[in-house]
Design an enzyme around this catalytic site. Sequence first.
Site, mmCIF file in Angstrom:
data_model
loop_
_atom_site.group_PDB
_atom_site.id
_atom_site.type_symbol
_atom_site.label_atom_id
_atom_site.label_comp_id
_atom_site.label_asym_id
_atom_site.label_seq_id
_atom_site.Cartn_x
_atom_site.Cartn_y
_atom_site.Cartn_z
ATOM 1 N N GLY A 24 1.775 -1.667 -5.310
ATOM 2 C CA GLY A 24 0.595 -1.617 -6.158
ATOM 3 C C GLY A 24 -0.631 -1.382 -5.303
ATOM 4 N N GLU A 26 -3.886 -2.492 -4.520
ATOM 5 C CA GLU A 26 -4.483 -3.421 -3.571
ATOM 6 C C GLU A 26 -3.435 -4.030 -2.640
ATOM 7 O OE1 GLU A 26 -7.123 -3.553 -7.302
ATOM 8 O OE2 GLU A 26 -4.997 -3.388 -6.841
ATOM 9 N N ASN A 28 -0.811 -2.509 -1.463
ATOM 10 C CA ASN A 28 -0.534 -1.505 -0.432
ATOM 11 C C ASN A 28 -1.599 -1.529 0.660
ATOM 12 O OD1 ASN A 28 1.520 -0.772 -2.183
ATOM 13 N ND2 ASN A 28 0.446 1.015 -2.971
ATOM 14 N N TYR A 79 6.404 -0.088 -13.610
ATOM 15 C CA TYR A 79 6.253 1.316 -13.979
ATOM 16 C C TYR A 79 7.428 2.115 -13.445
ATOM 17 C CZ TYR A 79 4.378 2.945 -9.411
ATOM 18 O OH TYR A 79 4.189 3.271 -8.097
ATOM 19 N N GLY A 267 1.167 5.680 -2.847
ATOM 20 C CA GLY A 267 0.569 4.887 -1.780
ATOM 21 C C GLY A 267 -0.212 5.693 -0.764
ATOM 22 N N GLY A 269 -3.034 7.415 -1.152
ATOM 23 C CA GLY A 269 -4.448 7.075 -1.250
ATOM 24 C C GLY A 269 -4.745 5.667 -0.769
ATOM 25 N N ASP A 270 -3.831 4.739 -1.054
ATOM 26 C CA ASP A 270 -4.027 3.354 -0.607
ATOM 27 C C ASP A 270 -3.964 3.247 0.910
ATOM 28 O OD1 ASP A 270 -4.115 2.505 -3.310
ATOM 29 O OD2 ASP A 270 -1.936 2.460 -3.373
ATOM 30 N N ASP A 306 6.074 2.154 -1.435
ATOM 31 C CA ASP A 306 4.621 2.092 -1.576
ATOM 32 C C ASP A 306 3.895 1.821 -0.268
ATOM 33 O OD1 ASP A 306 5.190 2.224 -4.343
ATOM 34 O OD2 ASP A 306 3.454 0.967 -4.801
#
Length: 329
Positions: A24, A26, A28, A79, A267, A269-270, A306
Amino acid sequence: MLRLTPPENKRFIQADNFNIIYGGGEANVAVSLANYGLDASFVTRLPDNPIGDSALNELRRYGVNTEFIKRGGDRLGIYFCENGASQRPSNVIYDRAHSAIAETKPGEFNWGKIFNGADWYHVTGITPALSDNMAEVTIESVKEAKKQGLKVSCDLNYRAKLWSRDKAEKVMAEVMEYVDVCIANEEDAEMIFKIKSGSDIDSGELNIDGYREVADQLMERFDLELVGSHLRKSYNASVNGWLVVLYDGNEFVQSEEYEVHIVDRVGGGDSFAGGLIYSRLTGKSLQESAEFGAAASSLKQSIPGDFNHMSLEEVESLAKGSGSGRVKR
């Protein structure tokens, strides 16, 4: 949250089993920061059952502090992600209604205790999209973070399948009043705040100069100190161009561009957000921050799952130009 993905790039209709991945937005970022040697804590609410235990243990496994995680509620958000390949795009189906975190109410977290001694607070636009409750909790959290003097970063992360553009603009405009560092990709600024970069996302054509104008408008509206974006040139679902731009109101910098052959894009972008936060906390220059963030996020997309499992040394090596992929012996 829990991601369920058909193995071997199968379609949902083909699948008779799913790979289980915990992660998820945050979470990640927290794993990336812990992996780089920083103290990172994650705040959420998990069901008090074996599935919640499994999610909690996955964070502990990678050195993330879990002492502020509340237990309660009936279920973990889920998801389903069908990984794309070549000209077939990835597809996501959410099953997050009535999850433990979505039913969290304002006042449940002791933000004063959570933020005591902390330097930085990161949140995404996915969290307030989960429910009206979580929109209130997110606003509550950023207000307290600023009150205690933390740097606050927000990845806008617009998700059309979770909320409308009008609702996102209303909520995120209030969140952004307390944000110092904003991360917005090709779509976010336009989808939420109607600020266009001039890029054609579907064709993969990027107007990089347009992002300075986007950043200027975001800075002017929300009094930000830094705006960053990872930019994806989507040639197809398997091969992307990937770069980072940062703007601090004076200097606009662009990273090296990477050709990424994607193993798992979730992941990416994270991992950029984690790289950017690490860079700013450790005193890197703006250009160095862009290079580190781009290297971290391009490497992540070579890894299933992730989380970004690249070491600090590996990211630094790529950021300094060692990207041949040769075997390490």
